[in-house]
Structure formats: structure tokens, C-alpha cells
Design a protein around this motif. Sequence first.
Motif, PDB file in Angstrom:
ATOM      1  N   LYS A 111       0.844  -1.202   0.000  1.00 55.42           N
ATOM      2  CA  LYS A 111       0.000   0.000   0.000  1.00 55.42           C
ATOM      3  C   LYS A 111       0.882   1.256   0.000  1.00 55.42           C
ATOM      4  O   LYS A 111       0.605   2.214  -0.720  1.00 55.42           O
ATOM      5  N   LEU A 112       1.961   1.225   0.785  1.00 51.94           N
ATOM      6  CA  LEU A 112       2.877   2.367   0.820  1.00 51.94           C
ATOM      7  C   LEU A 112       3.577   2.567  -0.522  1.00 51.94           C
ATOM      8  O   LEU A 112       3.805   3.704  -0.945  1.00 51.94           O
ATOM      9  N   LYS A 113       3.912   1.469  -1.190  1.00 54.64           N
ATOM     10  CA  LYS A 113       4.603   1.565  -2.473  1.00 54.64           C
ATOM     11  C   LYS A 113       3.766   2.299  -3.507  1.00 54.64           C
ATOM     12  O   LYS A 113       4.301   3.022  -4.339  1.00 54.64           O
ATOM     13  N   SER A 114       2.446   2.116  -3.445  1.00 56.04           N
ATOM     14  CA  SER A 114       1.590   2.743  -4.445  1.00 56.04           C
ATOM     15  C   SER A 114       1.046   4.113  -4.013  1.00 56.04           C
ATOM     16  O   SER A 114       0.481   4.835  -4.823  1.00 56.04           O
ATOM     17  N   ALA A 115       1.220   4.458  -2.749  1.00 57.86           N
ATOM     18  CA  ALA A 115       0.699   5.733  -2.233  1.00 57.86           C
ATOM     19  C   ALA A 115       1.650   6.889  -2.542  1.00 57.86           C
ATOM     20  O   ALA A 115       2.859   6.693  -2.674  1.00 57.86           O
ATOM     21  N   THR A 116       1.067   8.081  -2.649  1.00 59.36           N
ATOM     22  CA  THR A 116       1.875   9.282  -2.879  1.00 59.36           C
ATOM     23  C   THR A 116       1.343  10.428  -2.015  1.00 59.36           C
ATOM     24  O   THR A 116       0.208  10.386  -1.539  1.00 59.36           O
ATOM     25  N   GLY A 117       2.175  11.440  -1.844  1.00 61.25           N
ATOM     26  CA  GLY A 117       1.770  12.676  -1.179  1.00 61.25           C
ATOM     27  C   GLY A 117       1.157  12.467   0.186  1.00 61.25           C
ATOM     28  O   GLY A 117       1.702  11.752   1.033  1.00 61.25           O
ATOM     29  N   LYS A 118       0.006  13.100   0.388  1.00 61.99           N
ATOM     30  CA  LYS A 118      -0.669  13.049   1.685  1.00 61.99           C
ATOM     31  C   LYS A 118      -1.124  11.638   2.043  1.00 61.99           C
ATOM     32  O   LYS A 118      -1.130  11.261   3.215  1.00 61.99           O
ATOM     33  N   ASP A 119      -1.505  10.846   1.036  1.00 62.07           N
ATOM     34  CA  ASP A 119      -1.919   9.468   1.296  1.00 62.07           C
ATOM     35  C   ASP A 119      -0.745   8.658   1.844  1.00 62.07           C
ATOM     36  O   ASP A 119      -0.893   7.882   2.785  1.00 62.07           O
ATOM     37  N   PHE A 120       0.426   8.843   1.243  1.00 58.82           N
ATOM     38  CA  PHE A 120       1.611   8.150   1.745  1.00 58.82           C
ATOM     39  C   PHE A 120       1.895   8.568   3.185  1.00 58.82           C
ATOM     40  O   PHE A 120       2.096   7.729   4.057  1.00 58.82           O
ATOM     41  N   SER A 121       1.901   9.875   3.420  1.00 58.10           N
ATOM     42  CA  SER A 121       2.203  10.389   4.755  1.00 58.10           C
ATOM     43  C   SER A 121       1.232   9.855   5.791  1.00 58.10           C
ATOM     44  O   SER A 121       1.628   9.411   6.867  1.00 58.10           O
ATOM     45  N   SER A 122      -0.031   9.895   5.474  1.00 56.69           N
ATOM     46  CA  SER A 122      -1.048   9.430   6.406  1.00 56.69           C
ATOM     47  C   SER A 122      -0.844   7.955   6.765  1.00 56.69           C
ATOM     48  O   SER A 122      -0.861   7.574   7.940  1.00 56.69           O
ATOM     49  N   ASP A 123      -0.632   7.119   5.738  1.00 61.60           N
ATOM     50  CA  ASP A 123      -0.441   5.686   5.978  1.00 61.60           C
ATOM     51  C   ASP A 123       0.875   5.419   6.711  1.00 61.60           C
ATOM     52  O   ASP A 123       0.905   4.661   7.687  1.00 61.60           O
ATOM     53  N   TYR A 124       1.954   6.016   6.243  1.00 62.88           N
ATOM     54  CA  TYR A 124       3.258   5.779   6.866  1.00 62.88           C
ATOM     55  C   TYR A 124       3.232   6.184   8.342  1.00 62.88           C
ATOM     56  O   TYR A 124       3.656   5.422   9.213  1.00 62.88           O
ATOM     57  N   ASN A 125       2.711   7.368   8.610  1.00 52.64           N
ATOM     58  CA  ASN A 125       2.688   7.863   9.985  1.00 52.64           C
ATOM     59  C   ASN A 125       1.840   6.956  10.875  1.00 52.64           C
ATOM     60  O   ASN A 125       2.235   6.615  11.997  1.00 52.64           O
TER      61      ASN A 125
END
Length: 182
Positions: A111-125
Amino acid sequence: MKRTIIAIACVLAGPALAQSLGEKTGVNSALGVAPTTADFAKEVAISDMFEIESSKLAEQKGNAQEKAFAQQMVTDHTKTSGELKGLVSDGKVQATLPTALDSPHQSKLDKLKSATGKDFSSDYNSYQVSAHEDAVSLFERYAKGGDNSALKDWAGKTLLALKHHRDMAKELGKAPSVGQSK
């Protein structure tokens, strides 16, 4: 009378049963039961792999705050991974360490590999807070009640850094991000 005997048997068998269920059910954590040495080693190895791989992605995709945090995670979790492998290879810990992520962690990484920007940040955090809360619980329980003295000592020594990581993870996204990368 039969109900009383059954109730007493359930109370007495509960902790023993919880240990045999392993870490994945969450029963051990809820009851505060120390994981077995094999479960502890497996969970730590998977946790370290996830921290390293997800943080490598954050070094590329994250904002400045996430990149700084991610660099620290890669460094620290590479160190703990090496220490655990050393305890196993020295024969101080009898366990088989996994070489790949389990399905739930692999799904998060995908999921992180395909996420970008705010979506990546939200998931990673979110993943970082959750992973470090789980790790603190795991290490606390093993340091308190683990059955391998070398691993128990190591868990106790590692706990302070994990608590610091958890606190840092909770701060991700709270500070204004300067120079957010896309």
C-alpha cells in the motif's frame, strides 16, 4: 458445583492457553503474557524488516520530517536486526528467523509503495505509531517474563529506544512540513 469447577479451570488454564496461541491473536498482549522465545524472535525480525523497508520508501516519498524519522528508523532497526541475528547465530537464542515479511506487513508495504503525497504520509505515519506501540508491548512483556536470559536482557536494553521511536512517530504530521516533497 460443576460450574464452579469449570470456571476455576478456565481461569487457571487461561494464561497457559494464551501462551500457546502465539502473538498473532493479540491474546498475549491483552493478558500481558510474555511471548515464547520463538514468537518474540519472529515478531522482532518481521517488525525490523517492515520498519526498514517502509522507512526506505519514506526516505524517497516522505516530507522532510518523515525523511529524517525514516533515516533514524533504518539505522536503528538495521542495528537491532543485526543484534538479534547475532544472538541466534551465537547459539544464545534458539529460534528460526523469517527472511520475508508476513502477509499483513507485506500488504501494508504494498500500500505504501503505491501511495503518494498526503496518502503516503497518512499511511506511513499511522503504521509507524501502530508498529511502535506493538513493539513496545512485545519488548516490555518479554523483558519482564521471557524465558531466555540473553534475549530478555537485550529486550530490556532495547526498550528505551523503542519508546523514543514511538514518541517520535506520534509527532509525525503534527509539525508544519517545510519543503514537502511530492
